[in-house]
Design an enzyme around this catalytic site. Structure first.
Site: not given
Ligand SMILES: NC(=O)c1ccc[n+]([C@@H]2O[C@H](COP(=O)([O-])OP(=O)(O)OC[C@H]3O[C@@H](n4cnc5c(N)ncnc54)[C@H](OP(=O)(O)O)[C@@H]3O)[C@@H](O)[C@H]2O)c1
Length: 329
Positions: A126, A234
């Site tokens: 991001c 950010h």
């Molecule tokens: N937040 C940001 O600004 C941002 C920006 C760019 C990229 N990202 C990337 O995007 C991803 C998610 O970030 P987030 O902020 O959305 O995190 P988050 O709020 O913690 O959400 C994680 C998601 O992944 C799912 N998940 C976790 N373990 C899993 C598994 N073993 N199998 C299938 N689904 C699984 C979770 O499902 P459950 O609800 O069932 O646990 C939830 O839907 C990460 O890789 C992060 O690095 C985030």
């Protein structure tokens, strides 16, 4: 289009659904996927209720595009299975970004590199996306030599658990900690994990990803990534040294003309980018443009974007739009 959103219950997943709906992405069938913990849970998309399914069922359904935001481990394990089934994966995690066989795409900069053979496409970090987009046209004209960036990153960049930590701390509730220290009324010079070289992973993403996106190793980036107690958006203080001297009026014009970037820079009216203005917006906001008086050909700037939108969901969906528009899926 049959589309799978993997990580649909997460922070990015939620915004992904919102952006898919807003942009009228041509979804004919939608698969909402999360971990086994969430299977059976109900989510809404365009006023219709969907039941969350598991990854194996989603692979078997052979969607044309799967947009992943479910962490690096899930991507490493499952993206190849989707790809084998013929699905094109757009992945938000860091799992594939620096893999030389995978492309790292910011559509406004390098979507033209994509071909039908790209079955796993990486979305950059991001903080990287907003920085490279703001710098893209300046780099073309003046040629970047070195970039020094300090970030001020919101807790939503860490995910649901970190947002909850901040909310709990503000409400005076003891709860689960996403960070090793309190984040409310604090600032942590620590985003993601520490590496052997003393930098964090987040800092190294900022250092390495821009070279790959621009396909150019002639410039370098050094970063300090800092977590601040903002809930979303950010910010980045960026100092960029160019090979060639620039004209500040021209810099303003170039930034105004860069697709996806908005110039917000008038000190007379206290106009500058802030997370509160960038919230829920797809654009990257740039301001505080000024010449670095300590060395030649150097510019200081301030860049802000909604990390869940252009930093994640919007960028991934724009990649999907490009694939569809160019018959690549
Ligand atoms: N937040 C940001 O600004 C941002 C920006 C760019 C990229 N990202 C990337 O995007 C991803 C998610 O970030 P987030 O902020 O959305 O995190 P988050 O709020 O913690 O959400 C994680 C998601 O992944 C799912 N998940 C976790 N373990 C899993 C598994 N073993 N199998 C299938 N689904 C699984 C979770 O499902 P459950 O609800 O069932 O646990 C939830 O839907 C990460 O890789 C992060 O690095 C985030």
């Amino acid at each position: 289009m049959k589309i799978a959103v993997v990580g649909a219950t997460g922070m990015v997943g939620e915004v992904m659904l919102k952006v898919l709906a807003e942009r009228n992405f041509p979804v004919t069938e939608l698969l909402l996927v999360a971990s086994e913990r969430s299977v059976g849970k109900k989510l809404t998309f365009k006023n219709k209720e969907y039941t969350v399914i598991g990854l194996a069922d989603a692979v078997a359904a052979k969607p044309q595009i799967a947009i992943f935001s479910a962490g690096g481990d899930t991507s490493l394990q499952w993206a190849p299975k989707f790809a084998e089934a013929g699905t094109t994966v757009v992945d938000n995690s860091s799992a594939w970004r620096m893999d030389p066989t995978k492309k790292l795409i910011v559509p406004e900069i390098n979507a033209h590199e994509l071909t039908k053979d790209d079955k796993i496409i990486a979305n950059p970090n991001c903080s990287t996306i907003q920085m490279v987009l703001a710098l893209s046209q300046l780099h073309k004209k003046y040629k970047m030599k070195r970039v020094v960036v300090s970030t001020y990153q919101s807790v939503s960049g860490t995910g649901v658990k970190a947002v909850k930590q901040l909310e709990n701390e503000i409400a005076g509730i003891e709860g689960e900690m996403a960070y090793p220290y309190p984040i409310s009324r604090n600032v942590l010079p620590h985003c993601d994990t520490f590496l052997e070289n003393g930098y964090t992973k987040e800092e190294m993403k900022l250092a390495r990803e821009p070279q790959k996106i621009f396909n150019d190793k002639t410039f370098s980036v050094t970063a300090t990534a800092v977590r601040v107690p903002t809930s979303g958006g950010h910010s980045e203080a960026v100092n960029v040294q160019f090979e060639n001297d620039f004209d500040l009026a021209d810099v303003r014009q170039i930034i105004s003309d860069t697709p996806g970037v908005v110039l917000q820079d008038n000190t007379a009216t206290n106009s500058y980018p802030m997370p509160m203005f960038a919230h829920d917006k797809d654009e990257v906001f740039v301001g505080r443009l000024r010449r670095d008086e300590s060395q030649p050909n150097t510019l200081n700037m301030w860049i802000v974007a909604d990390n869940l939108r252009k930093g994640a969901a919007t960028n991934a969906i724009q990649i999907g739009e490009y694939l569809i528009a160019n018959n690549l899926v």
